[in-house]
Write a protein that holds these residues in place. Structure first.
Motif, PDB file in Angstrom:
ATOM      1  N   SER A  77     126.124 114.840 -69.260  1.00 23.81           N
ATOM      2  CA  SER A  77     125.036 115.805 -69.246  1.00 23.81           C
ATOM      3  C   SER A  77     123.751 115.038 -69.596  1.00 23.81           C
ATOM      4  O   SER A  77     122.551 115.595 -69.438  1.00 23.81           O
ATOM      5  N   ARG A  81     121.290 113.947 -61.504  1.00 23.01           N
ATOM      6  CA  ARG A  81     121.924 114.081 -60.209  1.00 23.01           C
ATOM      7  C   ARG A  81     121.707 113.075 -59.204  1.00 23.01           C
ATOM      8  O   ARG A  81     120.720 112.068 -59.383  1.00 23.01           O
ATOM      9  N   TYR A 236     129.128 114.702 -58.369  1.00 26.91           N
ATOM     10  CA  TYR A 236     128.289 115.946 -58.358  1.00 26.91           C
ATOM     11  C   TYR A 236     128.559 116.610 -57.147  1.00 26.91           C
ATOM     12  O   TYR A 236     127.876 116.106 -56.029  1.00 26.91           O
ATOM     13  N   ASP A 239     127.023 121.205 -53.638  1.00 19.53           N
ATOM     14  CA  ASP A 239     126.103 122.679 -53.915  1.00 19.53           C
ATOM     15  C   ASP A 239     126.234 122.692 -55.317  1.00 19.53           C
ATOM     16  O   ASP A 239     125.849 123.720 -55.995  1.00 19.53           O
ATOM     17  N   GLY A 240     126.533 121.652 -56.261  1.00 17.93           N
ATOM     18  CA  GLY A 240     126.832 121.862 -57.475  1.00 17.93           C
ATOM     19  C   GLY A 240     125.529 121.909 -58.327  1.00 17.93           C
ATOM     20  O   GLY A 240     124.486 121.358 -57.687  1.00 17.93           O
ATOM     21  N   LYS A 241     125.431 121.975 -59.477  1.00 13.36           N
ATOM     22  CA  LYS A 241     124.391 122.040 -60.403  1.00 13.36           C
ATOM     23  C   LYS A 241     124.731 121.152 -61.637  1.00 13.36           C
ATOM     24  O   LYS A 241     123.756 120.857 -62.657  1.00 13.36           O
ATOM     25  N   ALA A 242     125.756 120.348 -61.787  1.00 11.46           N
ATOM     26  CA  ALA A 242     126.219 119.411 -62.988  1.00 11.46           C
ATOM     27  C   ALA A 242     127.371 118.718 -62.439  1.00 11.46           C
ATOM     28  O   ALA A 242     128.043 118.784 -61.460  1.00 11.46           O
TER      29      ALA A 242
END
Length: 250
Positions: A77, A81, A236, A239-242
């Motif tokens: 967290s 990226r 990562y 097309d991910g966000k995390a």
């Protein structure tokens, strides 16, 4: 010698993009206090230790650096990226990242004058070996691949006496360089068991002169590579966000 700074007592490695001529103070060997801890892992019988070397060396991340892993003392967290390859130095410095498993470098070597310089050998000097860092591992990309360069070396940092070995399909050294004809030397250093700090040394000759040019980070510190075996590995997705756990755990 070129590369960017290591943070937190060599806790972060980020490769810089500057070129230093042989006469620049940063191209001199490591300070005497540090040099006392360096163990040679190859022949070094040269006269000139870099202060007046007729070559410059620019160190950059290898073009396949998106394949790299880093170990970082942060939870997913708190890790940004993955960056583009060109932005990797600033990204790694920001998060205190250390290259994981292997470190891939491109050394662009160029003469500083009209005289031809022959690059005769590439050696490694181990500055420190410790247990691998107990941090999370982060993969920069889901897959990668690439060809072998003309002058490519593999470096097993876990060997009893590490030394660069010519990669299959590569011609290795010696090779000639000049101001108008630079050459790129690729080095991929790997460790599966340790946290290793290390320098490279490039032997050269020009006319009746011979010498060795130490190559490390911009501030005179060594490169650093840590094993990632057994560490949680995150990726990562494109097309991910995390960050998420990688299906390819070490």
């Amino acid at each position: 010698m070129t590369a960017a700074a290591v943070l937190a007592a060599l806790g972060a490695v980020a490769l810089g993009l500057k070129t230093h001529p042989g006469g620049d103070p940063t191209s001199a060997p490591a300070p005497a206090a540090a040099a006392a801890d360096v163990t040679p892992s190859g022949p070094t019988g040269a006269v000139d230790r870099g202060a007046s070397a007729p070559i410059t060396v620019t160190v950059r991340p290898h073009r396949d650096a998106e394949c790299d892993k880093y170990v970082i003392d942060r939870p997913p967290s708190e890790v940004p990226r993955p960056p583009a390859v060109v932005d990797a130095p600033a990204w790694a410095a920001k998060v205190g990242a250390v290259p994981g498993h292997y470190l891939s470098l491109d050394l662009t070597v160029q003469g500083t004058g009209s005289d031809t310089v022959v690059l005769t050998a590439l050696n490694v000097r181990i500055a420190r070996i410790a247990a691998p860092l107990a941090w999370n591992a982060y993969s920069m990309f889901d897959g990668c691949g690439g060809g072998v360069g003309v002058h490519s070396f593999d470096l097993d940092l876990d060997a009893a006496r590490p030394r660069p070995v010519v990669t299959g399909g590569s011609t290795g050294l010696p090779v000639k360089v000049s101001e108008r004809d630079p050459e790129v030397i690729e080095v991929t250093a790997e460790t599966t068991s340790h946290d290793v700090s290390w320098y490279l040394e490039l032997e050269w000759s020009s006319g009746n002169r011979t010498g060795t040019l130490p190559i490390g980070l911009d501030d005179g510190a060594p490169f650093r590579t840590s094993a990632v075996k057994g560490r949680p590995l995150y990726r990562y997705p494109t097309d991910g966000k995390a960050w998420e756990p990688s299906p390819f755990q070490n």
